[in-house]
Motif scaffolding. Structure first.
Motif, PDB file in Angstrom:
ATOM      1  N   THR A 160     -37.191   0.733 -36.474  1.00 12.52           N
ATOM      2  CA  THR A 160     -38.136   0.923 -35.562  1.00 12.52           C
ATOM      3  C   THR A 160     -38.599  -0.629 -35.455  1.00 12.52           C
ATOM      4  O   THR A 160     -39.030  -1.108 -36.572  1.00 12.52           O
ATOM      5  CB  THR A 160     -39.462   1.812 -35.964  1.00 12.52           C
ATOM      6  OG1 THR A 160     -38.641   3.065 -35.667  1.00 12.52           O
ATOM      7  CG2 THR A 160     -40.368   2.019 -34.894  1.00 12.52           C
ATOM      8  N   TYR A 161     -38.996  -1.076 -34.238  1.00 14.81           N
ATOM      9  CA  TYR A 161     -39.608  -2.409 -33.957  1.00 14.81           C
ATOM     10  C   TYR A 161     -41.135  -2.046 -33.469  1.00 14.81           C
ATOM     11  O   TYR A 161     -41.159  -1.466 -32.524  1.00 14.81           O
ATOM     12  CB  TYR A 161     -38.934  -3.158 -33.241  1.00 14.81           C
ATOM     13  CG  TYR A 161     -37.615  -3.160 -33.565  1.00 14.81           C
ATOM     14  CD1 TYR A 161     -37.049  -3.978 -34.753  1.00 14.81           C
ATOM     15  CD2 TYR A 161     -36.597  -3.052 -32.771  1.00 14.81           C
ATOM     16  CE1 TYR A 161     -35.671  -4.197 -35.115  1.00 14.81           C
ATOM     17  CE2 TYR A 161     -35.091  -2.816 -32.706  1.00 14.81           C
ATOM     18  CZ  TYR A 161     -34.538  -3.616 -34.257  1.00 14.81           C
ATOM     19  OH  TYR A 161     -33.450  -3.792 -34.521  1.00 14.81           O
ATOM     20  N   ARG A 162     -42.223  -2.324 -34.140  1.00 12.64           N
ATOM     21  CA  ARG A 162     -43.455  -2.462 -33.719  1.00 12.64           C
ATOM     22  C   ARG A 162     -44.387  -3.533 -33.517  1.00 12.64           C
ATOM     23  O   ARG A 162     -44.313  -4.561 -34.440  1.00 12.64           O
ATOM     24  CB  ARG A 162     -44.414  -1.325 -34.560  1.00 12.64           C
ATOM     25  CG  ARG A 162     -43.971  -0.079 -34.662  1.00 12.64           C
ATOM     26  CD  ARG A 162     -44.719   0.784 -35.638  1.00 12.64           C
ATOM     27  NE  ARG A 162     -44.133   2.197 -35.852  1.00 12.64           N
ATOM     28  CZ  ARG A 162     -43.382   2.240 -36.819  1.00 12.64           C
ATOM     29  NH1 ARG A 162     -43.069   1.385 -37.555  1.00 12.64           N
ATOM     30  NH2 ARG A 162     -42.770   3.772 -37.150  1.00 12.64           N
ATOM     31  N   ASN A 163     -44.957  -3.859 -32.393  1.00 13.50           N
ATOM     32  CA  ASN A 163     -45.982  -4.896 -32.283  1.00 13.50           C
ATOM     33  C   ASN A 163     -47.360  -4.401 -32.390  1.00 13.50           C
ATOM     34  O   ASN A 163     -47.750  -3.480 -31.510  1.00 13.50           O
ATOM     35  CB  ASN A 163     -45.800  -5.638 -30.954  1.00 13.50           C
ATOM     36  CG  ASN A 163     -46.942  -6.627 -30.994  1.00 13.50           C
ATOM     37  OD1 ASN A 163     -47.879  -6.893 -31.735  1.00 13.50           O
ATOM     38  ND2 ASN A 163     -46.576  -7.592 -29.757  1.00 13.50           N
ATOM     39  N   LEU A 164     -47.853  -4.423 -33.833  1.00 11.38           N
ATOM     40  CA  LEU A 164     -49.254  -4.059 -33.987  1.00 11.38           C
ATOM     41  C   LEU A 164     -50.607  -4.947 -33.723  1.00 11.38           C
ATOM     42  O   LEU A 164     -51.444  -4.678 -33.976  1.00 11.38           O
ATOM     43  CB  LEU A 164     -49.420  -3.535 -35.449  1.00 11.38           C
ATOM     44  CG  LEU A 164     -48.251  -2.492 -35.755  1.00 11.38           C
ATOM     45  CD1 LEU A 164     -48.337  -2.078 -37.179  1.00 11.38           C
ATOM     46  CD2 LEU A 164     -48.449  -1.408 -35.104  1.00 11.38           C
ATOM     47  N   THR A 165     -50.157  -6.240 -33.187  1.00  7.87           N
ATOM     48  CA  THR A 165     -51.028  -7.206 -32.888  1.00  7.87           C
ATOM     49  C   THR A 165     -51.450  -7.028 -31.192  1.00  7.87           C
ATOM     50  O   THR A 165     -51.073  -6.016 -30.478  1.00  7.87           O
ATOM     51  CB  THR A 165     -50.437  -8.462 -33.014  1.00  7.87           C
ATOM     52  OG1 THR A 165     -49.572  -8.822 -32.036  1.00  7.87           O
ATOM     53  CG2 THR A 165     -49.861  -8.615 -34.397  1.00  7.87           C
ATOM     54  N   SER A 166     -52.297  -7.965 -30.991  1.00  8.88           N
ATOM     55  CA  SER A 166     -52.904  -7.656 -29.572  1.00  8.88           C
ATOM     56  C   SER A 166     -52.251  -8.683 -28.611  1.00  8.88           C
ATOM     57  O   SER A 166     -52.724  -9.257 -27.689  1.00  8.88           O
ATOM     58  CB  SER A 166     -54.427  -7.985 -29.651  1.00  8.88           C
ATOM     59  OG  SER A 166     -54.606  -9.450 -30.112  1.00  8.88           O
ATOM     60  N   THR A 167     -51.357  -9.605 -29.074  1.00  9.19           N
ATOM     61  CA  THR A 167     -50.499 -10.480 -28.519  1.00  9.19           C
ATOM     62  C   THR A 167     -49.107 -10.109 -28.307  1.00  9.19           C
ATOM     63  O   THR A 167     -48.675  -9.530 -29.336  1.00  9.19           O
ATOM     64  CB  THR A 167     -50.714 -12.060 -29.042  1.00  9.19           C
ATOM     65  OG1 THR A 167     -50.082 -11.755 -30.337  1.00  9.19           O
ATOM     66  CG2 THR A 167     -52.194 -12.387 -28.705  1.00  9.19           C
ATOM     67  N   LYS A 168     -48.361 -10.886 -27.400  1.00 10.91           N
ATOM     68  CA  LYS A 168     -46.794 -10.489 -27.540  1.00 10.91           C
ATOM     69  C   LYS A 168     -46.144 -11.169 -28.594  1.00 10.91           C
ATOM     70  O   LYS A 168     -46.700 -12.159 -29.023  1.00 10.91           O
ATOM     71  CB  LYS A 168     -46.286 -11.234 -26.182  1.00 10.91           C
ATOM     72  CG  LYS A 168     -44.799 -11.088 -25.956  1.00 10.91           C
ATOM     73  CD  LYS A 168     -44.121 -11.501 -24.624  1.00 10.91           C
ATOM     74  CE  LYS A 168     -44.471 -12.952 -24.510  1.00 10.91           C
ATOM     75  NZ  LYS A 168     -43.850 -13.557 -23.005  1.00 10.91           N
ATOM     76  N   SER A 169     -45.157 -10.570 -29.235  1.00 14.33           N
ATOM     77  CA  SER A 169     -44.393 -10.929 -30.377  1.00 14.33           C
ATOM     78  C   SER A 169     -42.710 -11.080 -29.757  1.00 14.33           C
ATOM     79  O   SER A 169     -42.398 -10.087 -28.971  1.00 14.33           O
ATOM     80  CB  SER A 169     -44.368  -9.914 -31.569  1.00 14.33           C
ATOM     81  OG  SER A 169     -45.632 -10.065 -31.978  1.00 14.33           O
ATOM     82  N   THR A 170     -42.260 -12.072 -30.363  1.00 16.08           N
ATOM     83  CA  THR A 170     -40.918 -12.274 -30.013  1.00 16.08           C
ATOM     84  C   THR A 170     -39.819 -12.361 -31.159  1.00 16.08           C
ATOM     85  O   THR A 170     -40.335 -13.007 -32.070  1.00 16.08           O
ATOM     86  CB  THR A 170     -40.661 -13.548 -29.073  1.00 16.08           C
ATOM     87  OG1 THR A 170     -41.697 -13.500 -28.004  1.00 16.08           O
ATOM     88  CG2 THR A 170     -39.280 -13.780 -28.547  1.00 16.08           C
ATOM     89  N   PHE A 171     -38.594 -11.946 -31.030  1.00 21.20           N
ATOM     90  CA  PHE A 171     -37.629 -12.175 -31.953  1.00 21.20           C
ATOM     91  C   PHE A 171     -36.284 -12.145 -31.623  1.00 21.20           C
ATOM     92  O   PHE A 171     -36.004 -11.660 -30.568  1.00 21.20           O
ATOM     93  CB  PHE A 171     -38.003 -11.178 -33.211  1.00 21.20           C
ATOM     94  CG  PHE A 171     -37.584  -9.418 -32.741  1.00 21.20           C
ATOM     95  CD1 PHE A 171     -36.207  -8.790 -33.237  1.00 21.20           C
ATOM     96  CD2 PHE A 171     -38.743  -8.867 -32.341  1.00 21.20           C
ATOM     97  CE1 PHE A 171     -36.092  -7.770 -32.498  1.00 21.20           C
ATOM     98  CE2 PHE A 171     -38.104  -7.407 -31.861  1.00 21.20           C
ATOM     99  CZ  PHE A 171     -37.111  -7.004 -32.059  1.00 21.20           C
ATOM    100  N   GLN A 172     -35.534 -12.869 -32.457  1.00 26.09           N
ATOM    101  CA  GLN A 172     -34.073 -12.789 -32.167  1.00 26.09           C
ATOM    102  C   GLN A 172     -33.606 -11.654 -33.061  1.00 26.09           C
ATOM    103  O   GLN A 172     -33.841 -11.309 -34.110  1.00 26.09           O
ATOM    104  CB  GLN A 172     -33.462 -14.418 -32.756  1.00 26.09           C
ATOM    105  CG  GLN A 172     -34.099 -15.410 -32.052  1.00 26.09           C
ATOM    106  CD  GLN A 172     -33.953 -15.397 -30.502  1.00 26.09           C
ATOM    107  OE1 GLN A 172     -32.649 -15.391 -30.040  1.00 26.09           O
ATOM    108  NE2 GLN A 172     -34.726 -15.507 -29.664  1.00 26.09           N
ATOM    109  N   ASN A 173     -32.566 -10.962 -32.235  1.00 26.83           N
ATOM    110  CA  ASN A 173     -31.764  -9.958 -32.894  1.00 26.83           C
ATOM    111  C   ASN A 173     -30.428 -10.059 -32.609  1.00 26.83           C
ATOM    112  O   ASN A 173     -29.851 -10.203 -31.827  1.00 26.83           O
ATOM    113  CB  ASN A 173     -32.034  -8.546 -32.165  1.00 26.83           C
ATOM    114  CG  ASN A 173     -31.372  -7.385 -32.699  1.00 26.83           C
ATOM    115  OD1 ASN A 173     -30.661  -6.819 -32.114  1.00 26.83           O
ATOM    116  ND2 ASN A 173     -32.204  -6.981 -33.840  1.00 26.83           N
ATOM    117  N   ILE A 174     -29.803 -10.114 -34.083  1.00 22.56           N
ATOM    118  CA  ILE A 174     -28.234 -10.660 -34.045  1.00 22.56           C
ATOM    119  C   ILE A 174     -27.742  -9.379 -34.611  1.00 22.56           C
ATOM    120  O   ILE A 174     -27.983  -8.907 -35.696  1.00 22.56           O
ATOM    121  CB  ILE A 174     -28.069 -11.798 -35.113  1.00 22.56           C
ATOM    122  CG1 ILE A 174     -28.817 -12.988 -34.603  1.00 22.56           C
ATOM    123  CG2 ILE A 174     -26.388 -11.817 -35.250  1.00 22.56           C
ATOM    124  CD1 ILE A 174     -28.790 -14.148 -35.343  1.00 22.56           C
TER     125      ILE A 174
END
Length: 179
Positions: A160-174
């Motif tokens: 599972t991927y979760r963003n628990l913050t109040s702003t957008k989060s970005t990640f690279q997924n390989i």
């Protein structure tokens, strides 16, 4: 329409009926038919089920050709949306059978919680957080990753991927399918 055409081509090449593909993937026959006809775009979760059930890469469904040199502009890629548009998945470098991997940029809006089903045995995922903070849960363990943090794991377990913050989060997924 690329997704529908690819699905139909795989099904036809393997001489599979919609019923057989439904049994392999866990996606209803009706939904598969709608995808093939271009009447419905699958969610990320549905596309993962199809790819996993048919034992093909996720991005096989999202690209049209391979080129020797290509510059990618994310703004020119239509994202695949999930979780009421709180998750945007951009297929940056689609699967190439010679390399055995694919690369995505994934954006999670605040409160986004994306559950990914297990991939086939031997599939590895590499996550590199480029902005914000995410929580990655693999089976029973959770890890908080901030900008600049990375994680590698065997993806044959629920994750599972979760963003628990109040702003957008970005990640690279390989995603590495084989070595």
């Amino acid at each position: 329409m690329i997704i529908g055409n690819k699905l139909k081509a795989i099904r036809t090449t393997r001489n599979l009926s919609l019923d057989e593909v439904s049994k392999l993937t866990g996606v209803s026959k009706g939904m598969l038919g709608q995808i093939e006809r271009g009447q419905s775009n699958p969610t990320v979760s549905t596309l993962w089920k199809i790819a996993t059930g048919l034992k093909v890469s996720f991005s096989l469904f999202t690209y049209e050709n391979q080129e020797e040199l290509k510059i990618i502009c994310q703004n020119n890629i239509a994202p695949i949306l999930e979780n009421n548009d709180k998750m945007k998945l951009y297929p940056i470098f689609p699967f190439n059978a010679n390399n055995g991997f694919e690369i995505f940029t994934i954006e999670l809006e605040p409160s986004c919680n994306h559950m990914s089903p297990p991939h086939n045995k031997g599939v590895e995922e590499y996550i590199i957080v480029t902005d914000g903070e995410i929580e990655v849960s693999i089976a029973e363990k959770s890890f908080t990753l901030k900008k600049g943090n990375s994680i590698k794991f065997m993806a044959d377990k629920p994750h599972t991927y979760r963003n628990l913050t109040s702003t957008k989060s970005t990640f690279q997924n390989i995603i590495l399918y084989f070595k």
